[in-house]
Design a protein around this motif. Structure first.
Motif, short mmCIF file in Angstrom:
data_model
loop_
_atom_site.label_atom_id
_atom_site.label_comp_id
_atom_site.label_asym_id
_atom_site.label_seq_id
_atom_site.Cartn_x
_atom_site.Cartn_y
_atom_site.Cartn_z
N ARG A 31 0.83 -1.21 0.00
CA ARG A 31 0.00 0.00 0.00
C ARG A 31 0.86 1.25 0.00
N THR A 34 2.82 1.82 -3.40
CA THR A 34 1.94 2.29 -4.47
C THR A 34 1.46 3.71 -4.19
N ALA A 35 1.11 4.01 -2.92
CA ALA A 35 0.63 5.35 -2.57
C ALA A 35 1.71 6.40 -2.80
N ASN A 38 1.96 6.94 -6.66
CA ASN A 38 0.81 7.67 -7.21
C ASN A 38 0.70 9.09 -6.67
N SER A 39 1.44 9.40 -5.60
CA SER A 39 1.46 10.77 -5.07
C SER A 39 2.59 11.59 -5.66
N SER A 94 -4.78 4.90 1.06
CA SER A 94 -5.33 4.29 -0.14
C SER A 94 -4.25 4.25 -1.20
N LEU A 95 -4.49 3.51 -2.27
CA LEU A 95 -3.47 3.38 -3.31
C LEU A 95 -3.22 4.69 -4.04
N ASP A 96 -4.21 5.60 -4.01
CA ASP A 96 -4.00 6.89 -4.68
C ASP A 96 -3.36 7.93 -3.77
N GLY A 97 -3.02 7.53 -2.54
CA GLY A 97 -2.35 8.44 -1.62
C GLY A 97 -3.27 9.17 -0.67
N SER A 98 -4.57 8.95 -0.76
CA SER A 98 -5.49 9.60 0.17
C SER A 98 -5.48 8.87 1.51
N SER A 143 -4.59 13.75 2.34
CA SER A 143 -3.76 12.90 1.48
C SER A 143 -2.31 12.96 1.92
N ARG A 145 0.25 13.75 0.02
CA ARG A 145 0.88 14.98 -0.49
C ARG A 145 0.56 16.16 0.43
#
Length: 496
Positions: A31, A34-35, A38-39, A94-98, A143, A145
């Motif tokens: 996790r 990947t995060a 993607n960030s 989450s995988l998208d960095g949130s 997130s 970021r």
């Protein structure tokens, strides 16, 4: 406290995590990787080692994602150690960095404050509860970021305001009210006495006599939660993932009414990762057991230890977990299986049936119940009269005054209520005058009381005196307290 360290060195590309990790923490590796990607943060293909210390403490849960990611960002140079010093991080990625909310944030942040942390960075969903503990500032980030931006410019963001500043502890008595209860004056009086001294109480009566109706209104006559009580209760509900969304401190005393099919582990708490049970979810409130004899015997026996210690200890292979269990036990039951004893015009149970039914409740558990009161069948005239009874607010004012008297009396003692008196403390604070001593002597002989029952009568009499704002326990107070043991003797004293 768990410290997360990361090291990036030359060697074959790998990502190792050590520190006695549970399955959820081991899965954080994918996790986090990947995060980060993607960030927009590139971690070099090197030998990566993440250590969670202390090594002898098993790490479980999903809150380690964010601190692992921050440790890797620090090792990669995206942030500095100075920027992260004194900061507690907790959250799932989450995988998208949130960032996603986690359970038990209030306990985590409280522990951080006790260990010198100055600020806490948590997901937005956990912001209200993270802001509760004093001495530490809480900041919400949606997130990964956003976390990095905050670390670079912490002055550009205001901390989440604490709930104690918002005045959420101003509790009202809205909801179910004692004014709606028709008749049953003796039951309501016994309930008031039980609430004033936090005594455990048992209602016995036929179906439809209002036992449950009265029990559900007990929280309406208890005093508001103090800030310390609210924080303790909120921690329990936070760990159990039962904290209402968007709410910080809980401001109402709980009323828990588990079904009689509940298992012993659900009542006490437990599981692979132990979670609070019903005895802990009722902390600072009421645990109501309706149809008491129908509960599993093992579940009822579980109650004996938390009723004495006001906490419950759950031991597992990976450690010992302690949850608070300071609740008022309120029980209700029928006098027999059909519910109509001693009305022999309706009851068809044999004496053997009645003894067997009552025998489902053990003597040690009965000994921990201070007040036993009979709820008779509601008369027709009381039902149609629909006269408003005394309101919960009026009863509550007397209960609060009695509790204030107890608080002043026991100042400097490790007790708060009359129900917590034991041993020599009963003799010290529940002295009788000559007339009271003579009455107690006759009662002790005629009712064949045990030493425990004798002390319980004195403690209840002390509460009745406090309700009357009397410094001394008078014979009239003692006589009323004795009356609350008559039902115990009637049903379990030998004569059915």
């Amino acid at each position: 406290m768990v410290q997360v360290e990361a090291d990036i060195s030359s060697g074959l590309p790998s990502f190792d995590m050590v520190g006695y990790l549970g399955a959820e923490v081991r899965e954080a590796r994918e996790r986090v990787r990947t995060a980060l990607r993607n960030s927009g943060y590139l971690i070099p293909p090197s030998r990566i080692t993440v250590n969670l210390s202390p090594a002898d403490l098993r790490k479980q849960g999903n809150g380690f994602d964010l601190p692992i990611a921050v440790a890797l960002l620090t090792a990669s140079g995206y942030v500095t150690e100075e920027q992260t010093r004194g900061t507690l991080f907790a959250g799932e990625l989450s995988l998208d960095g949130s960032l996603k909310g986690i359970n038990g944030v209030l306990s985590l942040v409280s522990c951080g404050a006790e260990n010198g942390m100055r600020r806490a960075v948590v997901p937005v969903e956990n912001g209200r509860e993270a802001a509760i503990p004093p001495g530490i500032q809480a900041f919400c980030c949606p997130s990964l970021r956003d976390v990095v931006d905050f670390l670079h410019n912490p002055q550009g963001r205001d901390p989440v305001p604490g709930d104690e500043e918002l005045g959420v502890l101003q509790e009202s008595v809205e909801g179910e009210d004692f004014a709606d209860v028709s008749g049953q004056e003796m039951v309501k009086r016994a309930t008031e006495v039980a609430a004033a001294g936090m005594h455990n109480i048992l209602y016995i009566g036929p179906p439809g006599s209002g036992k449950t109706m009265v029990a559900r209104r007990i929280p309406s006559i208890l005093p508001p939660l103090t800030l310390e009580e609210s924080m303790e209760l909120t921690k329990v509900y936070s760990v159990a993932a039962l904290l209402p969304e968007g709410q910080g401190l809980l401001n109402r005393r709980p009323f828990r009414s588990p079904h009689h099919t509940i298992s012993a582990s659900a009542l006490a708490g437990g599981g692979r990762i132990p979670a609070p049970g019903e005895v802990s979810l009722a902390d600072k409130g009421v645990l109501f057991l309706d149809e008491l004899p129908e509960f599993h015997r093992m579940a009822l026996e579980i109650l004996r230890q938390p009723l004495e210690d006001k906490r419950i200890v759950i031991s597992r292979v990976h450690g010992t977990y302690t949850f608070p269990a300071d609740f008022q036990l309120v029980c209700a039951m029928n006098p027999c299986r059909c519910g109509w004893y001693p009305d022999r015009n309706r009851c068809r149970c044999t004496e053997t049936d009645i003894r067997r039914y009552l025998g489902r409740i053990s003597k040690p558990l009965l000994d921990r119940i201070d007040i036993c009161v009979e709820a008779p069948r509601v008369e027709y005239r009381d039902l149609i009269r629909r006269k408003k009874g005394e309101s919960s607010a009026a009863i509550r004012s007397r209960v609060v005054r009695a509790m204030e008297i107890q608080k002043k009396r026991y100042e400097g003692e490790p007790i708060l209520f009359n129900s917590q008196l034991g041993g020599n403390k009963v003799r010290e604070f529940c002295r009788l005058d000559r007339a009271g001593s003579k009455l107690m002597e006759r009662v002790f002989a005629q009712m064949e009381l045990s030493a425990r029952a004798h002390d319980k009568i004195l403690k209840v009499a002390r509460t009745i005196a406090d309700l009357e704002e009397s410094r001394e326990i008078l014979p009239v107070h003692l006589a009323e307290a004795v009356g609350y043991r008559e039902m115990d003797r009637k049903y379990w004293g030998g004569d059915v």
